[in-house]
Motif scaffolding. Structure first.
Motif, PDB file in Angstrom:
ATOM      1  N   UNK A  21      70.832   1.741 -50.253  1.00  0.00           N
ATOM      2  CA  UNK A  21      71.057   0.426 -49.639  1.00  0.00           C
ATOM      3  C   UNK A  21      70.459   0.313 -48.245  1.00  0.00           C
ATOM      4  N   UNK A  22      70.431   1.426 -47.486  1.00  0.00           N
ATOM      5  CA  UNK A  22      69.859   1.391 -46.141  1.00  0.00           C
ATOM      6  C   UNK A  22      68.378   1.052 -46.192  1.00  0.00           C
ATOM      7  N   UNK A  23      67.633   1.695 -47.076  1.00  0.00           N
ATOM      8  CA  UNK A  23      66.198   1.415 -47.160  1.00  0.00           C
ATOM      9  C   UNK A  23      65.936   0.003 -47.654  1.00  0.00           C
ATOM     10  N   UNK A  24      66.812  -0.510 -48.490  1.00  0.00           N
ATOM     11  CA  UNK A  24      66.642  -1.892 -48.971  1.00  0.00           C
ATOM     12  C   UNK A  24      66.951  -2.893 -47.855  1.00  0.00           C
ATOM     13  N   UNK A  25      67.970  -2.594 -47.044  1.00  0.00           N
ATOM     14  CA  UNK A  25      68.349  -3.503 -45.963  1.00  0.00           C
ATOM     15  C   UNK A  25      67.291  -3.560 -44.861  1.00  0.00           C
ATOM     16  N   UNK A  26      66.673  -2.419 -44.566  1.00  0.00           N
ATOM     17  CA  UNK A  26      65.727  -2.359 -43.457  1.00  0.00           C
ATOM     18  C   UNK A  26      64.399  -3.038 -43.759  1.00  0.00           C
ATOM     19  N   UNK A  27      63.969  -3.009 -45.015  1.00  0.00           N
ATOM     20  CA  UNK A  27      62.652  -3.560 -45.350  1.00  0.00           C
ATOM     21  C   UNK A  27      62.489  -3.662 -46.864  1.00  0.00           C
ATOM     22  N   UNK A  28      61.451  -4.357 -47.268  1.00  0.00           N
ATOM     23  CA  UNK A  28      61.068  -4.352 -48.674  1.00  0.00           C
ATOM     24  C   UNK A  28      60.427  -3.003 -48.981  1.00  0.00           C
ATOM     25  N   UNK A  29      60.790  -2.392 -50.107  1.00  0.00           N
ATOM     26  CA  UNK A  29      60.252  -1.088 -50.474  1.00  0.00           C
ATOM     27  C   UNK A  29      59.118  -1.238 -51.480  1.00  0.00           C
ATOM     28  N   UNK A  30      58.042  -0.518 -51.231  1.00  0.00           N
ATOM     29  CA  UNK A  30      56.954  -0.427 -52.208  1.00  0.00           C
ATOM     30  C   UNK A  30      56.685   1.057 -52.425  1.00  0.00           C
ATOM     31  N   UNK A  31      57.001   1.552 -53.604  1.00  0.00           N
ATOM     32  CA  UNK A  31      56.857   2.976 -53.881  1.00  0.00           C
ATOM     33  C   UNK A  31      55.902   3.167 -55.047  1.00  0.00           C
ATOM     34  N   UNK A  32      54.827   3.896 -54.784  1.00  0.00           N
ATOM     35  CA  UNK A  32      53.743   4.051 -55.745  1.00  0.00           C
ATOM     36  C   UNK A  32      53.414   5.527 -55.948  1.00  0.00           C
ATOM     37  N   UNK A  33      52.912   5.844 -57.133  1.00  0.00           N
ATOM     38  CA  UNK A  33      52.493   7.209 -57.415  1.00  0.00           C
ATOM     39  C   UNK A  33      53.615   8.166 -57.739  1.00  0.00           C
ATOM     40  N   UNK A  34      54.750   7.631 -58.180  1.00  0.00           N
ATOM     41  CA  UNK A  34      55.873   8.509 -58.521  1.00  0.00           C
ATOM     42  C   UNK A  34      55.502   9.530 -59.593  1.00  0.00           C
ATOM     43  N   UNK A 180      57.444  -4.806 -45.042  1.00  0.00           N
ATOM     44  CA  UNK A 180      57.275  -3.995 -46.242  1.00  0.00           C
ATOM     45  C   UNK A 180      56.958  -2.571 -45.834  1.00  0.00           C
ATOM     46  N   UNK A 181      57.690  -1.635 -46.394  1.00  0.00           N
ATOM     47  CA  UNK A 181      57.434  -0.212 -46.160  1.00  0.00           C
ATOM     48  C   UNK A 181      56.921   0.392 -47.459  1.00  0.00           C
ATOM     49  N   UNK A 182      55.764   1.032 -47.361  1.00  0.00           N
ATOM     50  CA  UNK A 182      55.123   1.636 -48.523  1.00  0.00           C
ATOM     51  C   UNK A 182      55.212   3.150 -48.460  1.00  0.00           C
ATOM     52  N   UNK A 183      55.579   3.756 -49.585  1.00  0.00           N
ATOM     53  CA  UNK A 183      55.503   5.210 -49.752  1.00  0.00           C
ATOM     54  C   UNK A 183      54.658   5.443 -50.998  1.00  0.00           C
ATOM     55  N   UNK A 184      53.627   6.272 -50.856  1.00  0.00           N
ATOM     56  CA  UNK A 184      52.717   6.486 -51.982  1.00  0.00           C
ATOM     57  C   UNK A 184      52.332   7.954 -52.083  1.00  0.00           C
ATOM     58  N   UNK A 224      43.326  14.692 -47.554  1.00  0.00           N
ATOM     59  CA  UNK A 224      43.950  13.955 -48.652  1.00  0.00           C
ATOM     60  C   UNK A 224      44.972  12.950 -48.122  1.00  0.00           C
ATOM     61  N   UNK A 225      45.760  13.371 -47.131  1.00  0.00           N
ATOM     62  CA  UNK A 225      46.765  12.477 -46.546  1.00  0.00           C
ATOM     63  C   UNK A 225      46.095  11.300 -45.857  1.00  0.00           C
ATOM     64  N   UNK A 226      45.045  11.563 -45.087  1.00  0.00           N
ATOM     65  CA  UNK A 226      44.357  10.501 -44.355  1.00  0.00           C
ATOM     66  C   UNK A 226      43.688   9.509 -45.312  1.00  0.00           C
ATOM     67  N   UNK A 229      46.335   7.411 -46.912  1.00  0.00           N
ATOM     68  CA  UNK A 229      46.833   6.445 -45.934  1.00  0.00           C
ATOM     69  C   UNK A 229      45.833   5.309 -45.741  1.00  0.00           C
ATOM     70  N   UNK A 230      44.543   5.640 -45.759  1.00  0.00           N
ATOM     71  CA  UNK A 230      43.522   4.604 -45.660  1.00  0.00           C
ATOM     72  C   UNK A 230      43.603   3.619 -46.809  1.00  0.00           C
ATOM     73  N   UNK A 231      43.907   4.122 -48.016  1.00  0.00           N
ATOM     74  CA  UNK A 231      44.075   3.236 -49.178  1.00  0.00           C
ATOM     75  C   UNK A 231      45.249   2.290 -48.965  1.00  0.00           C
ATOM     76  N   UNK A 232      46.354   2.831 -48.494  1.00  0.00           N
ATOM     77  CA  UNK A 232      47.552   2.017 -48.289  1.00  0.00           C
ATOM     78  C   UNK A 232      47.317   0.978 -47.202  1.00  0.00           C
TER      79      UNK A 232
END
Length: 249
Positions: A21-34, A180-184, A224-226, A229-232
């Motif tokens: 609920x905390x992550x939902x309250x703080x921002x919209x979540x976009x999670x990709x590449x699970x 919107x917070x993205x995690x990929x 790989x991380x950079x 991140x550039x894609x996101x």
């Protein structure tokens, strides 16, 4: 067929009950590449770090992949009332920087691989000081784990948007307007050739083989991380920051 959820116990369930609920309250979540987080077995997740909110979103990301994250985190957090019990109960890994116990955290992480754990590490060791949010040079701890985790997938993970909600260096907390917070996660980073270089080094050349493999492993991970991140961000990736910032996590 749906993934079976890894059992985490009551402390992980408690953390999930707070973090979702905390992550939902703080921002919209976009999670990709699970799908890049292995459904079973050990894994090492190497992440960028732009805000102290990142671990909360990383934890939810890994949990949504039906796995239980094991973070390498500052040992001082274990001294926080109640929070320390949650960290211990959920089998997180304390890092005592600048002490004789500093190497113990890497040993604990390697032991987690033997227990099929998903270990999460932020190679920079702290949130980036780059004004534009790109990663800094990494410490060598992540590379050491990557090379010693024989057969362990090394998965890049990036966060973007957390700094817009909480910017530690500027002491700004701005959940509104809603962001919107993205995690990929990306595809695993090849490491087998570097592990073989260390394992098969000629007598007398072990140290030089290890040093060169650590340097290249660090470059591969941060590249790989950079790039992810550039894609996101939808932006060109600037020139990388080479080198290591020391042996600690």
């Amino acid at each position: 067929m749906a993934r079976a959820r890894e059992k985490g116990g009551p402390w992980v369930a408690l953390a999930a009950a707070v973090f979702y609920p905390l992550t939902w309250l703080l921002a919209r979540r976009r999670m990709e590449g699970l799908e890049h987080v292995p459904a079973q077995g050990p894994a090492l997740l190497v992440c960028n770090h732009v805000s102290y909110l990142d671990p909360v979103y990383t934890a939810v990301f890994v949990h949504r992949a039906r796995r239980v994250p094991r973070f390498l985190a500052k040992a001082s957090l274990w001294k926080v009332p109640f929070f320390g019990r949650v960290l211990s109960g959920s089998r997180q890994i304390p890092v005592s920087r600048g002490s004789a116990d500093a190497g113990a955290s890497l040993e604990a992480a390697r032991a987690s691989f033997d227990d099929d754990g998903v270990v999460v590490i932020y190679p920079e060791g702290t949130i980036t000081r780059d004004e534009t949010g790109w990663p800094m040079a990494a410490r060598s701890g992540a590379a050491r784990l990557a090379l010693q985790g024989e057969g362990v997938p090394v998965v890049p993970v990036v966060h973007w948007g957390t700094k817009s909600v909480y910017d530690h260096y500027r002491r700004r907390f701005r959940p509104s307007p809603r962001k919107t917070i993205t995690v990929k996660a990306g595809e695993p980073i090849p490491m087998d050739d570097l592990r073989a270089r260390v394992r098969d080094a000629e007598p007398g050349r072990e140290r030089s083989a290890e040093v060169s493999a650590l340097r290249e492993a660090t470059d591969r991970m941060m590249t790989a991380v950079r790039e992810l991140l550039g894609e996101v961000r939808g932006e060109p990736v600037p020139a990388p920051v080479r080198g290591s910032r020391g042996s600690e996590q």
